[in-house]
Design a protein around this motif. Structure first.
Motif, mmCIF file in Angstrom:
data_model
loop_
_atom_site.group_PDB
_atom_site.id
_atom_site.type_symbol
_atom_site.label_atom_id
_atom_site.label_comp_id
_atom_site.label_asym_id
_atom_site.label_seq_id
_atom_site.Cartn_x
_atom_site.Cartn_y
_atom_site.Cartn_z
ATOM 1 N N ASN B 119 0.845 -1.337 -0.268
ATOM 2 C CA ASN B 119 -0.150 0.046 0.059
ATOM 3 C C ASN B 119 0.903 1.664 -0.204
ATOM 4 N N LEU B 120 0.198 2.328 -0.621
ATOM 5 C CA LEU B 120 1.733 3.332 -1.472
ATOM 6 C C LEU B 120 1.290 4.681 -0.152
ATOM 7 N N PHE B 121 2.250 5.857 -0.479
ATOM 8 C CA PHE B 121 2.005 6.301 0.860
ATOM 9 C C PHE B 121 2.636 6.984 0.245
ATOM 10 N N HIS B 122 1.834 8.900 0.736
ATOM 11 C CA HIS B 122 2.039 10.168 -0.370
ATOM 12 C C HIS B 122 2.372 11.321 -0.110
ATOM 13 N N SER B 123 2.689 11.119 1.540
ATOM 14 C CA SER B 123 2.817 12.800 2.546
ATOM 15 C C SER B 123 2.943 12.100 4.081
ATOM 16 N N ASP B 124 3.703 12.699 4.740
ATOM 17 C CA ASP B 124 3.857 12.710 6.479
ATOM 18 C C ASP B 124 2.278 12.213 6.998
ATOM 19 N N GLY B 125 1.145 12.713 6.485
ATOM 20 C CA GLY B 125 0.118 12.701 7.507
ATOM 21 C C GLY B 125 -0.398 10.070 7.252
ATOM 22 N N LEU B 156 9.855 -2.326 -5.880
ATOM 23 C CA LEU B 156 8.890 -1.749 -7.652
ATOM 24 C C LEU B 156 9.224 -0.743 -8.028
ATOM 25 N N PRO B 157 9.985 -1.004 -9.219
ATOM 26 C CA PRO B 157 11.363 0.083 -10.166
ATOM 27 C C PRO B 157 10.153 1.016 -10.832
ATOM 28 N N TYR B 158 9.352 0.334 -11.410
ATOM 29 C CA TYR B 158 8.351 0.680 -12.482
ATOM 30 C C TYR B 158 7.523 1.911 -12.135
ATOM 31 N N LEU B 159 7.769 2.324 -10.985
ATOM 32 C CA LEU B 159 6.503 3.254 -10.219
ATOM 33 C C LEU B 159 7.130 4.796 -10.899
ATOM 34 N N ASP B 160 6.172 5.830 -10.766
ATOM 35 C CA ASP B 160 6.834 7.056 -10.845
ATOM 36 C C ASP B 160 6.679 8.063 -9.232
ATOM 37 N N PHE B 161 8.381 7.505 -9.029
ATOM 38 C CA PHE B 161 8.200 7.977 -7.843
ATOM 39 C C PHE B 161 7.974 9.524 -7.205
ATOM 40 N N PRO B 167 3.734 11.990 -5.167
ATOM 41 C CA PRO B 167 5.560 11.385 -4.993
ATOM 42 C C PRO B 167 5.101 10.499 -3.738
ATOM 43 N N ILE B 168 5.663 9.299 -4.180
ATOM 44 C CA ILE B 168 5.792 8.205 -3.194
ATOM 45 C C ILE B 168 6.964 8.655 -1.967
ATOM 46 N N TYR B 169 6.497 8.823 -0.952
ATOM 47 C CA TYR B 169 6.671 8.474 0.654
ATOM 48 C C TYR B 169 7.360 7.180 0.853
ATOM 49 N N MET B 319 -2.350 5.652 -15.133
ATOM 50 C CA MET B 319 -0.748 6.683 -16.097
ATOM 51 C C MET B 319 -0.630 7.037 -14.437
ATOM 52 N N THR B 320 -0.681 7.866 -13.612
ATOM 53 C CA THR B 320 -0.315 8.789 -12.677
ATOM 54 C C THR B 320 0.882 7.692 -11.681
#
Lengths: 87, 417
Positions: B119-125, B156-161, B167-169, B319-320
């Protein structure tokens, strides 16, 4: 899916926010028994076929609509303004 | 008849002529000790565990269509135990343990693949929330590993970090999560139940439930009346209609959830990846198709197909997350009918009618629950007592507001899940 707003005409579904069954227009009396509130808030007929539900024209005129449509075919039969609907 | 590597080779040498249907096609009897309405994954698992764990073999599963033709064949096959709230947490933990022993138990290859879920997260919160969830999973006895950006990149090297908006945190890694072959789960349970004497009756639609003096007596079907002392309703997607036959209204609205699959590609996605901010998740099937989906269309529907706005939204999210997916071609899309409850959690309970039980409200998460739901529902039907891991899935929790399990924290209201 397109809905016909009585104010704005036929519009893309994305302009509307879906609320749910039009049972929301039939609020129980403040002193109604708990079962009446449970039915109002949670329990649903959930028909497979014709249904009546509430949509908000969020990206349009801002009116609440009572929409008659079919849950199996996605056909939309018509919409009226919630403020004119019989309570 | 068991399966083995030896048998596969032998049948291969003799033209595959030795395979036989793995369950019977019996006529319904006039009476059973128990009837399960609904031959989906949950119904078949219930029948299997009634026979295996409780010795109840004079039972029938009534299916209006064919085995594997409903939601058990329409889902995106994710298996996981990464829930947060008491009630859900212990239930899905138990279910995952049953998954891990399922193939040996059933002697059936369900292609259960614990390839790991991230499960990806994208912020400190969001990171804080996932740390908390991970701790809840560990406290439950399951596994959770917090990955930072580089940790995710290794998997998962293929993601747009470096996406501007998301942005992937990092990610919460659940190594025991994965996928399974959905049809095979239905077939395996059907075969296991049949071997123990359960009658699986297809093309048999229940049209009425016979109740006398508040006690269930049997059902009316398109193939005649069948008596039974106990009846279990396990009909995800049609719960409201069948419950209405017993005079009940359920806290359920049916919604459509869409899923998509691309043409077969060489291996690229080795995990299940969940991009919550885009309401998007993806995995790759063993055939090579990228299997992915999004959120509900968010209007009540029984159409088993969705509309274009959600398709566009899901493609946007794809796509994102991983722009490489733009090279893939979508092969097909479909929709499943979801029993949505106000708090997004299921129901396994008795009904006001004696002898009538209900298992419903699995929202968009029914597949991973198949073994746990069957096990707990069988326990309830056989003993009259709630099975501990499913004891909080009460039907009346909405009325009194006690014990709501709102995993998303959005409120226990119909249009919010």
């Amino acid at each position: 899916m397109r809905l016909t707003c009585p104010n704005c005409g036929e519009r893309d579904r994305r302009e509307f926010y879906y609320y749910g069954d039009a049972i929301a227009l039939r609020r129980p009396a403040p002193d109604a028994v708990p079962e009446a509130w449970d039915d109002y808030l949670h329990n649903r007929k959930n028909p497979a076929g014709d249904t009546t539900d509430l949509w908000f024209h969020e990206a349009g005129c801002g009116a609440w609509l009572v929409v008659d449509r079919n849950t199996v075919t996605h056909a939309v039969h018509g919409a009226t303004l919630a403020e004119k609907a019989k309570r | 008849m068991g399966y083995s590597g030896f048998r596969v080779i032998k049948e291969g040498l003799f033209g595959q002529r030795g395979w036989k249907p793995v369950w019977r096609d019996p006529e319904p009897k006039a009476e059973y000790d128990a009837i399960i309405i609904g031959g989906g994954g949950h119904g078949l698992a219930t029948a299997y565990y009634l026979a295996k764990e409780h010795g109840l073999t004079n039972i029938a599963v009534l299916e209006k269509g064919y085995i594997g033709g409903g939601n058990v064949g329409r889902n995106t096959t994710i298996v996981r135990a990464n829930y947060f709230l008491p009630g859900n947490s212990e239930f899905y933990s138990h279910s995952l343990k049953l998954w891990e022993g399922m193939e040996q138990d059933l002697n059936y290859n369900v292609m259960h693949s614990q390839r790991g879920l991230i499960n990806l997260f994208h912020s400190d919160g969001q990171r804080d929330a996932f740390v908390r969830r991970g701790n809840a999973m560990i406290n439950q006895g399951d596994d959770a590993i917090l990955l930072d950006t580089d940790g995710v990149r290794k998997h998962l090297p293929y993601l747009d970090f470096d996406n501007v908006r998301f942005p992937i945190y990092g990610g919460l890694y659940h190594p025991r999560g994965g996928t399974a072959r959905h049809d095979a789960v239905a077939w395996g349970y059907a075969r296991g139940a049949d071997q123990r004497g359960v009658d699986i009756i297809q093309n048999c639609e229940v049209t009425g439930i016979d109740i006398e003096g508040g006690v269930v007596k049997g059902v009316q079907t398109t193939r005649g009346a069948i008596k039974a002392k106990k009846v279990g309703i396990v009909v995800a997607g049609r719960s409201g209609q069948v419950a209405a036959m017993a005079g009940m209204r359920l806290p359920i609205e049916s919604h459509v959830l869409q899923a998509f699959v691309t043409e077969g590609l060489k291996p690229i996605i080795n995990h299940v990846v969940s991009f919550g901010m885009g309401h998007f998740y993806i995995s790759q099937s063993d055939k090579g198709g990228l299997v992915f989906g999004g959120d509900l269309d968010f209007y009540s529907s029984y159409a088993a197909r969705g509309n274009l706005p959600m398709k566009e939204h899901v493609m946007d999210a794809a796509m994102t997350l991983m722009p490489a997916i733009g090279k893939a071609r979508v092969l097909r899309s479909w929709g499943g009918i979801m029993d949505m409850t106000p708090d997004g959690s299921p129901i396994i309970d008795k009904t006001p009618t004696e002898g009538l039980f209900i298992d419903c409200g699995w929202c968009y998460g029914g597949f991973k629950a198949v073994p746990g739901s069957g096990f707990s529902f069988a326990h309830l039907m056989a003993t009259g007592q709630h099975h501990e891991p499913a004891a909080k899935f009460r039907l009346d929790r909405f009325r009194d507001g006690h014990g709501l399990m709102d995993e998303e924290g959005t409120g226990a209201q119909h249009n919010l899940h």
